[in-house]
Structures are given as C-alpha cells and as structure tokens.
Design a protein around this motif. Structure first.
Motif, mmCIF file in Angstrom:
data_model
loop_
_atom_site.group_PDB
_atom_site.id
_atom_site.type_symbol
_atom_site.label_atom_id
_atom_site.label_comp_id
_atom_site.label_asym_id
_atom_site.label_seq_id
_atom_site.Cartn_x
_atom_site.Cartn_y
_atom_site.Cartn_z
ATOM 1 N N SER A 274 0.840 -1.471 0.084
ATOM 2 C CA SER A 274 -0.175 0.038 0.063
ATOM 3 C C SER A 274 0.514 1.517 0.058
ATOM 4 O O SER A 274 1.943 1.035 0.614
ATOM 5 C CB SER A 274 -1.138 -0.115 1.208
ATOM 6 O OG SER A 274 0.014 -0.239 2.558
ATOM 7 N N ALA A 275 0.123 2.137 0.006
ATOM 8 C CA ALA A 275 0.828 3.588 -0.366
ATOM 9 C C ALA A 275 0.532 4.267 0.578
ATOM 10 O O ALA A 275 0.015 4.624 1.506
ATOM 11 C CB ALA A 275 -0.307 4.764 -2.280
ATOM 12 N N ASN A 293 14.409 10.369 -10.414
ATOM 13 C CA ASN A 293 14.419 8.765 -10.251
ATOM 14 C C ASN A 293 14.678 9.934 -9.001
ATOM 15 O O ASN A 293 16.172 9.965 -8.619
ATOM 16 C CB ASN A 293 15.550 8.327 -10.605
ATOM 17 C CG ASN A 293 15.389 6.576 -10.662
ATOM 18 O OD1 ASN A 293 14.158 5.817 -10.120
ATOM 19 N ND2 ASN A 293 16.262 6.046 -9.613
ATOM 20 N N TYR A 294 13.581 8.401 -7.912
ATOM 21 C CA TYR A 294 13.953 8.568 -6.235
ATOM 22 C C TYR A 294 13.880 7.291 -5.750
ATOM 23 O O TYR A 294 13.604 6.471 -6.179
ATOM 24 C CB TYR A 294 12.569 8.874 -5.894
ATOM 25 C CG TYR A 294 11.916 10.563 -6.283
ATOM 26 C CD1 TYR A 294 11.877 11.616 -5.275
ATOM 27 C CD2 TYR A 294 11.417 10.501 -7.389
ATOM 28 C CE1 TYR A 294 11.982 12.172 -6.499
ATOM 29 C CE2 TYR A 294 10.668 11.587 -7.509
ATOM 30 C CZ TYR A 294 11.449 13.263 -7.041
ATOM 31 O OH TYR A 294 10.212 13.485 -7.522
ATOM 32 N N VAL A 295 15.252 7.411 -5.493
ATOM 33 C CA VAL A 295 15.929 5.774 -4.563
ATOM 34 C C VAL A 295 16.005 6.544 -3.161
ATOM 35 O O VAL A 295 16.187 7.408 -2.210
ATOM 36 C CB VAL A 295 17.172 5.549 -4.684
ATOM 37 C CG1 VAL A 295 17.346 5.715 -6.508
ATOM 38 C CG2 VAL A 295 17.900 6.485 -4.753
ATOM 39 N N ILE A 296 15.750 5.563 -2.074
ATOM 40 C CA ILE A 296 16.003 5.481 -0.728
ATOM 41 C C ILE A 296 17.017 5.136 -0.287
ATOM 42 O O ILE A 296 17.871 4.308 -0.635
ATOM 43 C CB ILE A 296 14.913 4.487 0.113
ATOM 44 C CG1 ILE A 296 13.435 4.852 0.225
ATOM 45 C CG2 ILE A 296 15.692 4.346 1.582
ATOM 46 C CD1 ILE A 296 12.377 4.172 0.804
ATOM 47 N N ASP A 306 9.748 1.375 0.325
ATOM 48 C CA ASP A 306 10.089 1.596 -1.149
ATOM 49 C C ASP A 306 9.802 2.828 -1.891
ATOM 50 O O ASP A 306 8.668 3.332 -1.072
ATOM 51 C CB ASP A 306 10.179 0.024 -2.437
ATOM 52 C CG ASP A 306 10.759 0.281 -3.333
ATOM 53 O OD1 ASP A 306 11.376 0.334 -3.701
ATOM 54 O OD2 ASP A 306 10.411 -1.360 -4.325
ATOM 55 N N ILE A 307 10.491 2.955 -2.550
ATOM 56 C CA ILE A 307 9.592 4.530 -3.104
ATOM 57 C C ILE A 307 9.484 4.000 -5.005
ATOM 58 O O ILE A 307 10.953 3.522 -5.697
ATOM 59 C CB ILE A 307 10.494 5.489 -3.106
ATOM 60 C CG1 ILE A 307 9.639 6.614 -3.250
ATOM 61 C CG2 ILE A 307 11.910 5.610 -3.349
ATOM 62 C CD1 ILE A 307 10.368 7.894 -3.257
ATOM 63 N N VAL A 317 6.672 7.859 -5.035
ATOM 64 C CA VAL A 317 4.669 7.657 -4.308
ATOM 65 C C VAL A 317 6.405 6.384 -3.385
ATOM 66 O O VAL A 317 6.808 5.005 -3.702
ATOM 67 C CB VAL A 317 4.183 6.253 -5.465
ATOM 68 C CG1 VAL A 317 3.192 6.143 -4.217
ATOM 69 C CG2 VAL A 317 3.799 7.435 -6.241
ATOM 70 N N VAL A 318 5.800 6.572 -1.911
ATOM 71 C CA VAL A 318 6.552 5.405 -1.050
ATOM 72 C C VAL A 318 5.532 4.039 -0.828
ATOM 73 O O VAL A 318 4.885 4.515 -0.045
ATOM 74 C CB VAL A 318 6.877 6.480 0.164
ATOM 75 C CG1 VAL A 318 7.625 5.660 0.935
ATOM 76 C CG2 VAL A 318 7.774 7.062 0.256
ATOM 77 N N ILE A 319 6.487 2.854 -0.807
ATOM 78 C CA ILE A 319 5.381 1.865 -0.596
ATOM 79 C C ILE A 319 6.120 1.202 0.847
ATOM 80 O O ILE A 319 6.892 1.303 0.543
ATOM 81 C CB ILE A 319 6.152 1.340 -1.701
ATOM 82 C CG1 ILE A 319 4.939 2.307 -3.231
ATOM 83 C CG2 ILE A 319 4.443 0.174 -1.847
ATOM 84 C CD1 ILE A 319 3.389 2.004 -3.316
ATOM 85 N N LEU A 320 4.912 0.438 1.174
ATOM 86 C CA LEU A 320 5.288 0.207 2.372
ATOM 87 C C LEU A 320 5.495 -1.460 2.024
ATOM 88 O O LEU A 320 4.987 -2.179 1.253
ATOM 89 C CB LEU A 320 3.969 -0.147 2.822
ATOM 90 C CG LEU A 320 4.100 -0.962 4.612
ATOM 91 C CD1 LEU A 320 5.071 -0.419 5.871
ATOM 92 C CD2 LEU A 320 2.805 -1.203 4.757
ATOM 93 N N LYS A 321 6.948 -1.850 2.520
ATOM 94 C CA LYS A 321 7.849 -3.596 1.988
ATOM 95 C C LYS A 321 7.013 -4.066 3.019
ATOM 96 O O LYS A 321 6.804 -5.693 2.721
ATOM 97 C CB LYS A 321 8.622 -3.255 1.963
ATOM 98 C CG LYS A 321 9.123 -2.920 0.738
ATOM 99 C CD LYS A 321 10.841 -2.144 0.784
ATOM 100 C CE LYS A 321 11.383 -3.521 0.452
ATOM 101 N NZ LYS A 321 12.804 -4.010 0.367
#
Length: 789
Positions: A274-275, A293-296, A306-307, A317-321
């Motif tokens: 989920s976002a 490009n976005y990276v953590i 994850d993004i 968009v930040v995603i829950l892993k």
C-alpha cells in the motif's frame, strides 16, 4: 538605332521560293536569255526590339523599324507583320516598316513575343524576300516588391547555444527580371529581434547573436525580417515577414526538493504494497530533461519501505514493504535522494544534478483483528474414525494493547463442512460423523477468529483435513480377461505380463504380491512375481495342441502390503493358438485345425453349419422311426448343437454349462408338458411326410409360436433351436431365401476333391479325407430322401 541585317549565306533556294520570286528578278534572268538559279540577297535592316513594360504614355510606344535594301523608298514595297500579338498588341506601318506597341505590357505575364515580318511588292503582291522571324522582348522595370511565399516562419534552437549558432534560413522572391538591372537584387535585414539574432543580408540565414540565452528566463522570440530589392538602395521596394523562434530545452537545471523533511502518516493495519504518501522534487527543465528518479538511501530504517517514481507528474510514491506494528515501533526515518535520469555532460560543471531530503513515517495505532499463529493449518485423520474425535486445534491472539479474548467459529461453505465441529473457546476441531476417503480425500474448512470486545474484527484461516486411508479394499488384477499361448511355446516362456490396481490410497512404497493358489496347483502354467508390482504368466511345459485342448484357466492371487493385508483371486483364460515363429499369432479358433491357409473364416463357418444341420436332420429322422424321446438317447442331437456353441473351460471351469441336465430323463426337466412337446414334434414330422414339401411353411408357422410360448413360460425343456433355425426362415423377404442348404451348400455328387492336391502334400491327405466324408454324407442324403419319399 538601325542595323543592317546580315545576309543569309546558307539559305537554300527551295521550290516554293521560286513561286514567290519577285517579278523584277524574273525579268533580269530572262534578259540573259535563260533561266538560272540565283541566290537571293536579303537586306533587312532592323533592331533587336525591346519594349518597356507598364508604358503609361498617351501615344503608342515606338518599338522599332523594319527595312529591306530592295526598298528604294519609292513606295513600291509593303511590309506585313504576323505572329504573337500582331494587330492587337503590335502594329506596323506598311509603307515605312515602323512597329508600335498599342497597349501597356507586363513582363510578369509574358517576357517576350515572337513575330514574323514579310516584304511584299506593292505592284505584284509577291514577296520580295523570304519571311523573317524576330523577337520583341518586354524590358523590365522595378514594379514588383519581394515576397515571402512561406511566411510567417517558425524555428527552434537549443537554449544556451553559443553565438553564431544556425537558427533557420528564409528566402524572398522577386518577379522582376534578375538579368536586367537591380530590380530583383534582394537584401535582408532584421527590423525587430536584435540583439538576440542576426541575419546574413545576401542569404537570409538567421543565427544566434547573443550567447547563453536561457529558456527558463525567456523561451520564445519574434523576429521581424525585411527583404528589399534594388540592392537595398533608396527607392527599392521592400516587404517583411515574421519568424517565431523557440528555445528548446536542455538539461541545465538540477532537481530540487522544496523542503528538507517530509512527514508521512500510515495506519498499522496498512497492507503490504500500500502507498504511504508522496514526495516531489521540482526541476525547471521540461520533457525528458525533467524526468527524475527517487531512491531510498541504504541504511537507517528505509528497508521497511520502497519508493516508486511517477514519470508523468515527477512524484515519488512511498510503498510499504513489510507489515507494521504500532506496539513494536511507532515511527521510521530514512533519506530519499532524487536525480535526473538523463544528463547533459556540457552542463555538469554547473553542479551536482541531484538533491536529498529526509522522510519521517509515523505509524498510527489501530484496533486490529486477532492473528493466527499459522498462515494455514493441516490436519490428518483416519477414515472411519468415530465421531467426536479431536483431530487438531487452531490458535489466534489479540496483539493490541487491550488484549481481548478470542472466540472461534467454523464458516460453513459446503455441505461436507458439517462433518466437523470446533470448540469456540479452545479452538479444538473434532469430527461429527464417519469420514470416507473414497468419497472425499481432503476437506477444506475455514475457521474464523473474532475479538470478544469487538466481534466485527475477525480473521479467517484455512484448515485442510486430510483423510488417511485404511486398507479396506483388496487389490485387483489389471489385465485382459484372456490371453493366448502358442502351440510351440517353450518351458519358462512368459506369455502375459499382469499388474494390479487398488482403490485404497497406497502409501509410499506399497507392494503387490502375485502367486498361484496353493490348493490349485497347475501343471501347465504358473505365476512368477517380477518384484516391481508386476508379474508374468509363465508356461510350465511345451507342446500345447489346440486339437486336444484349446482353452486353459489359471487362477491368479494378488495381495497388497497394507495392514491388514487384502487379497483377491482372478481367473485368467488362456487360449491355445497356432503361431508362426515364437509368438506370432495366426489363429485361436477351432477352424485353424482343419482349414488350409487360403480358406476364409466365413466359408468354414458355412461348411460347419451345413454339416451340423445334415447330421441333426438325419438323427431326428432316425429317432422318429424308432419313436423314442429325445431325452432317452445318449447321442442326443442337442448335445452336438451345444457342443458346437460352447467350448467349455475344462474340468476346472465351474461356470460351464451342466450337460447332465439334458441327459437325465428322470430329472425335474421332464414336466407335465414334455410328452406333449414330443408328440407335437412327431406329429409335425408325420404330417410332413403326408403333405410333402409344400406344407412345410404352414407346419413350421404353427410349431414356432407354440414353442416360443412354452419357452417364455419358463419350461426348462431345451427348445429345438436347430429345427426352428434351419428349417424355416420366413416369408416376404425381398432378398429371397438366405438358406445355406438350398443355395450355398451344394454337394458335388462326383466327390472330386483332387484339386486340393495342387496346394501341397498336406492337402492331398485332406482331399482324400474330404472325398471319403463326402461319400458318407451322400449316402446319408440318399437314405434320407428314400425315407421321406
């Protein structure tokens, strides 16, 4: 300005010119006393004529003058004009040869006119000179201004380009004559658009005049360009056009975050994938140059998230892993870095094309449903287990701070789910009825766990109940009901391979055992266990003879390795066959004993049926003469019929037909109606003698329904099938009679079977036997005919 026309030294006197020769020429030729060909002297005096376009005078414009040296100015020569515009645009004075233009001319419409002039004698009307062609050119004046046929124009040039970078080229056209004066000589200049752009005055090429123009400051420019003829001199005509110049983007700006820290909130009940939220960096560039490009950044607590970069709106968009638990951890902090996907190495000196920001994710506490200790459960139970037996249990817990009690329920989705029950408090699952593995190997049930303080929060888990097999079914042989053995088989030869099947669910490594019953020892065949759940039927002797015995039976016992062990016995029918080679089957029927190779099965069957019928008729006539019942004769005709219809299975075949019933005249077979049957038969034969062959049909019609009625009422006396089958076939058949006696089987009185000897030595013996048999049958037929008559 007058010029003498050059004499035409190469002119050829044609026959047509002789007709148009002047009268003066002919007179001169005649004076010499003879006619001769003389070159004509051409003496035109004329100008290379020009006429100014757009003439606005009140009088016709003078063009030029025509004159020939034959004209002595005595008004004896007349000039004529023909060709383009003669009479309408141009006119000529016939006496003086002066040419004038009657109208104003436009060079843009027509640049020149082609005309023809002729000098004619005014007295004779004949041409004095050959017709001459000349051109009147329209002399240009600067009456057309330059034009831009494709304007306005559009062009594009990359931003930050150096001075002198080519932008575009424009070209103007002028309808004036480029070969005359400066009327069509064009010079270009920029009226509006400086100091950013410049233009080449001769070629119209536009270039960058100011270096490092930035699209982000100003992206579009409008240039007003002028084109002027007469070389740009005073009095020249001019026109203008517009050129819209756009600065195309280059990647000269790095992406930047609007703030250094972003705060995001997410409930602990959020599912995997989920976002969590969005973060965005801004890039002043456009198009692909603005793609980021976005990276953590590895480390910290970013492994929980994850993004994903959204290329359309340039967001991250930040995603829950992984799943979140408020009771375990309430917040996460990590760093996100953004950079351009496409770099322009010309501008890397401006600085790094990336930026970073801190993201803090706060976990929100939520009231969650119970959680099972396993993702799914699997339980085993033996079939036929008594109802009420506990087969396993499930466990769920409330992980919230309230720690509510949990209750369990079964969710019935199928009718088979009612076979189980669950303890609502303990979560133990038990059976409600007996289970049968052959009906259902596995039951899939669903257990629901809810919180006592909030029943609306629940969790489901799948429970698979595997029904284990109990060895309750015996194995069965999986092979054809019969096989064959060759007459020339060897001792120890495997004639058939068999295997077994079992309805029970075989555990890993189940074994089948094959053997012959101990109480039924067979000296002809035996069963050999191969050890891989297969067995072979092995011949124990050699030299089987189909003539002596054509069928054998062999009991086969198969036993499984379950507990308790189950076994079954099956009987294998083994037919003796004629074979070619080791095991190439030729025939397994009785006809192979008697028939030559070339005789068909249908022919043999017809022969056997005819022979059986003749024997049956003969014995029936004989019994009638002796007035004895059928059941008293040991050589009963029905014995023979049954013998040909059933081969039997030998002494060990308990399923064969019991012939003793037909032979026992004192058994219960003989009933009250039996004497009537014999009397009817005897009466039928006697009536046949009295009436002759013409009454056979009527007698048989009466006899068959009676016999059919007695057979349907359950009388055990065997019906006279042979008599009913071969004596009467019925009436009204379109195809006629199919009787093999009347048509197909014809006894050759000669008894000549010598042709069989042509087939080889074995058939010579057969021919002698057939001839002897034919003679005996012939004698029987003669005897039968004598008795009937």
């Amino acid at each position: 300005m007058r010029f003498l026309l050059v004499k035409n030294k190469l002119s050829i006197l044609l026959s047509s010119l002789g007709k148009v020769t002047s009268l003066v020429s002919r007179t001169r030729l005649r004076r010499h006393g003879k006619f001769r060909v003389q070159r004509i002297k051409r003496g035109w005096v004329w100008n290379q004529f020009f006429v100014l376009e757009e003439y606005m005078g009140s009088e016709p414009q003078y063009v030029g003058k025509l004159h020939t040296d034959m004209d002595n100015e005595d008004n004896a020569v007349k000039y004529t004009l023909s060709g383009e515009g003669a009479g309408s645009i141009f006119t000529i004075d016939q006496m003086t040869g002066d040419i004038h233009a009657l109208v104003g001319l436009d060079r843009s419409e027509k640049t020149y006119y082609t005309l023809k002039a002729q000098a004619v004698s005014i007295y004779t009307g004949l041409p004095l000179e050959p017709q001459s062609e000349f051109i009147i050119k329209v002399q240009d004046i600067n009456d057309n201004e330059p034009q831009f046929p494709d304007g306005p124009y559009s062009a594009s040039v990359p931003e930050m380009s150096p001075t002198g970078t080519y932008v575009t080229q424009v070209t103007a056209t002028d309808a004036d004559d480029p070969t005359y004066g400066n009327s069509a000589r064009i010079v270009y200049s920029i009226i509006h658009g400086q100091p950013y752009f410049s233009v080449d005055p001769k070629t119209g090429i536009i270039r960058i005049a100011l270096a490092n123009m930035d699209r982000e400051v100003k992206g579009e420019y409008q240039v007003l360009l002028q084109a002027k003829d007469m070389g740009g001199q005073l009095g020249g005509l001019a026109s203008t056009t517009t050129i819209n110049i756009t600065l195309s983007d280059v990647n000269d700006n790095p992406p930047c975050f609007a703030k250094s820290i972003f705060h995001l909130w997410i409930p602990e009940s959020a599912s995997f994938g989920s976002a969590v939220g969005q973060i965005q960096a801004h890039d002043l560039d456009a198009g692909s140059n603005a793609e980021v490009n976005y990276v953590i950044v590895p480390g910290d607590e970013g492994n929980m998230f994850d993004i994903v970069s959204n290329s359309q709106i340039q967001e991250g968009v930040v995603i829950l892993k992984k799943t979140l638990d408020y009771e375990t951890k309430k917040s996460y902090t990590f760093t996100v870095e953004v950079s351009n996907t496409q770099l322009d190495h010309r501008f890397l000196h401006l600085g790094p094309f990336k930026d970073s920001a801190t993201v803090k994710v706060n976990v929100l506490d939520m009231d969650e449903p119970p959680v099972f200790t396993k993702v799914s459960y699997s339980m085993d139970v033996y079939e036929d287990t008594p109802p009420g037996t506990i087969i396993g249990s499930v466990t769920a817990q409330d992980l919230d701070a309230s720690s509510s009690a949990v209750r369990y329920f079964l969710e019935w989705q199928m009718e088979s789910d009612c076979c189980f029950d669950i303890d609502t408090v303990e979560g133990t699952i038990s059976t409600n009825e007996y289970l049968d593995r052959e009906t259902a190997v596995q039951h899939n049930i669903t257990v629901t766990a809810t919180k006592v303080n909030n029943p609306l929060l629940y969790t489901n888990v799948a429970v698979a109940v595997n029904v284990l097999d109990v060895n309750e079914f015996p194995p069965e042989l999986a092979f054809p009901s019969d096989t064959f053995v060759c007459e020339n088989s060897r001792v120890g030869q495997v004639i058939q391979t068999v295997s077994a099947v079992d309805k029970d669910l075989p555990p890993v490594g189940q074994r089948f055992f094959f053997k012959s019953p101990k109480e039924l020892r067979n000296r002809n065949f035996t069963v050999r266990d191969f050890g891989n759940n297969t067995a072979g039927i092995v011949s124990r002797r050699k030299g089987f003879q189909q003539r002596l015995q054509n069928v054998y039976v062999l009991p086969v016992v198969v036993e499984d390795s379950g507990y308790p062990a189950q076994s079954s016995t099956a009987t294998l029918t083994i037919r003796v066959c004629s074979c070619e080679g080791v095991a190439s089957l030729l025939s397994c029927s009785a006809e192979a004993i008697f028939l030559p190779v070339g005789l068909s099965t249908g022919a043999l069957l017809a022969i056997l049926l005819c022979v059986a019928l003749l024997i049956a008729l003969y014995l029936g006539q004989r019994r009638y003469k002796e007035k004895d019942t059928l059941m008293t004769s040991k050589e009963d005709i029905r014995d023979n019929v049954i013998h040909y219809d059933d081969e039997g299975g030998g002494e060990a075949d308990t399923r064969a037909f019991d012939m003793s019933t037909l032979r026992n005249t004192h058994s219960q077979v003989t009933n009250v109606r039996s004497p009537d049957v014999h009397r009817q038969t005897a009466s039928l034969i006697m009536n046949n003698k009295q009436r002759g062959t013409d009454g056979n049909a009527e007698m048989v019609k009466e006899f068959i329904p009676k016999r059919l009625e007695e057979s349907q009422q359950g009388y055990v006396a065997p019906p006279y099938d042979s008599l009913a089958t071969y004596t009467y076939e019925g009436e009204g058949l379109v195809a006629g009679s199919l009787s093999s006696i009347e048509e197909s089987w014809v006894i050759d009185d000669s008894g000549d079977f010598s042709s069989l000897g042509d087939w080889g030595q074995p058939f010579k013996t057969l021919a002698m036997e057939e001839q002897s048999f034919s003679q005996r049958i012939g004698g029987l037929i003669q005897c039968f005919r004598g008795q009937v008559t």
